[in-house]
Write a protein that holds these residues in place. Structure first.
Motif, PDB file in Angstrom:
ATOM      1  N   SER A 166      71.424  -9.389  58.446  1.00 34.59           N
ATOM      2  CA  SER A 166      72.671  -8.783  57.995  1.00 34.59           C
ATOM      3  C   SER A 166      72.721  -8.748  56.481  1.00 34.59           C
ATOM      4  O   SER A 166      72.094  -9.554  55.802  1.00 34.59           O
ATOM      5  CB  SER A 166      73.856  -9.566  58.540  1.00 34.59           C
ATOM      6  OG  SER A 166      73.891 -10.837  57.941  1.00 34.59           O
TER       7      SER A 166
ATOM      8  N   LYS B 147      68.138  -3.806  56.788  1.00 37.54           N
ATOM      9  CA  LYS B 147      68.068  -2.999  58.000  1.00 37.54           C
ATOM     10  C   LYS B 147      66.663  -3.008  58.583  1.00 37.54           C
ATOM     11  O   LYS B 147      66.490  -3.020  59.790  1.00 37.54           O
ATOM     12  CB  LYS B 147      68.499  -1.564  57.713  1.00 37.54           C
ATOM     13  CG  LYS B 147      70.000  -1.407  57.611  1.00 37.54           C
ATOM     14  CD  LYS B 147      70.384   0.041  57.459  1.00 37.54           C
ATOM     15  CE  LYS B 147      71.888   0.195  57.334  1.00 37.54           C
ATOM     16  NZ  LYS B 147      72.265   1.584  57.127  1.00 37.54           N
TER      17      LYS B 147
ATOM     18  N   GLY C  23      66.234  -6.532  59.949  1.00 36.90           N
ATOM     19  CA  GLY C  23      67.180  -6.808  61.022  1.00 36.90           C
ATOM     20  C   GLY C  23      68.191  -7.855  60.642  1.00 36.90           C
ATOM     21  O   GLY C  23      69.035  -8.233  61.437  1.00 36.90           O
TER      22      GLY C  23
END
Length: 155
Positions: free
Chosen positions: A144, A139, A142
Motif C-alpha cells: 500500500s 502498485k 502490491g
C-alpha cells in the motif's frame, strides 16, 4: 279524457321541466371545482348529491365515471409548486452550487505552493514526481502507498 291521454299530457308538461333540471344538474356537476381551504368531505358529498339527482331524473352515471368526475374536480397541488426548488435527494450529500451562491476559496491558489510529500515548492502532492514514482512502485509490488510513506517517515 281517457287515462292514456292524461298520462301523455302530463308527460309533455313535466318532461320539459325534468329535461331542464337534468341539464342544470349535469352542468353543475361538470363545472363543480373544489376551492382550496374547504373540506374535501363536504365537496365529495355535494358531488354525490348531483350524481344521485341525475339518477333520480333518469340519467344514472356509472360508478367509474362518477369517481373520475369527483377526482377531476379536486385542486391539483403540483400547479401550486411551480417555480419552487425540488427537495434535496438523500444521496452523497454533495450538491453543486449554481449562480451567485458559488463558494470561492478564501486564499489565493498559487503555483508556488509547497508539496506536502517532498516539501519542495512549485507543485503539490498530487503532481509530485517522487510521490507518483512511489505509487507506481507500490502498485507493482502490491504494497500500500501508506505503508511506503510510513516507512519513509521512520527512516
Amino acid at each position: 279524457m281517457v287515462a292514456y291521454e292524461m298520462i301523455q299530457n302530463l308527460k309533455e308538461i313535466y318532461e320539459g321541466q325534468a329535461r331542464q333540471e337534468r341539464y342544470e344538474t349535469s352542468k353543475a356537476l361538470l363545472q363543480c371545482k373544489m376551492t382550496e381551504g374547504t373540506p374535501v368531505g363536504a365537496h365529495v358529498i355535494k358531488m354525490m348529491g348531483y350524481v344521485q339527482m341525475l339518477e333520480k331524473l333518469g340519467f344514472p352515471l356509472k360508478n367509474e365515471l362518477a369517481i373520475d368526475l369527483i377526482l377531476q374536480s379536486l385542486p391539483v397541488c403540483e400547479a401550486k409548486r411551480k417555480g419552487k426548488k425540488v427537495a434535496k435527494s438523500k444521496g452523497s450529500g454533495k450538491t453543486k452550487a449554481k449562480g451567485k451562491n458559488v463558494l470561492k476559496p478564501k486564499g489565493a491558489i498559487s503555483k508556488d505552493g509547497k508539496c506536502f510529500h517532498c516539501n519542495k515548492s512549485g507543485h503539490w502532492k498530487r503532481n509530485c514526481p517522487v510521490y507518483l514514482e512511489e505509487v507506481k512502485k507500490a502498485k507493482a509490488v502490491g504494497a500500500s502507498v501508506s505503508g511506503t510513506a510510513h516507512e519513509k517517515e521512520s527512516s
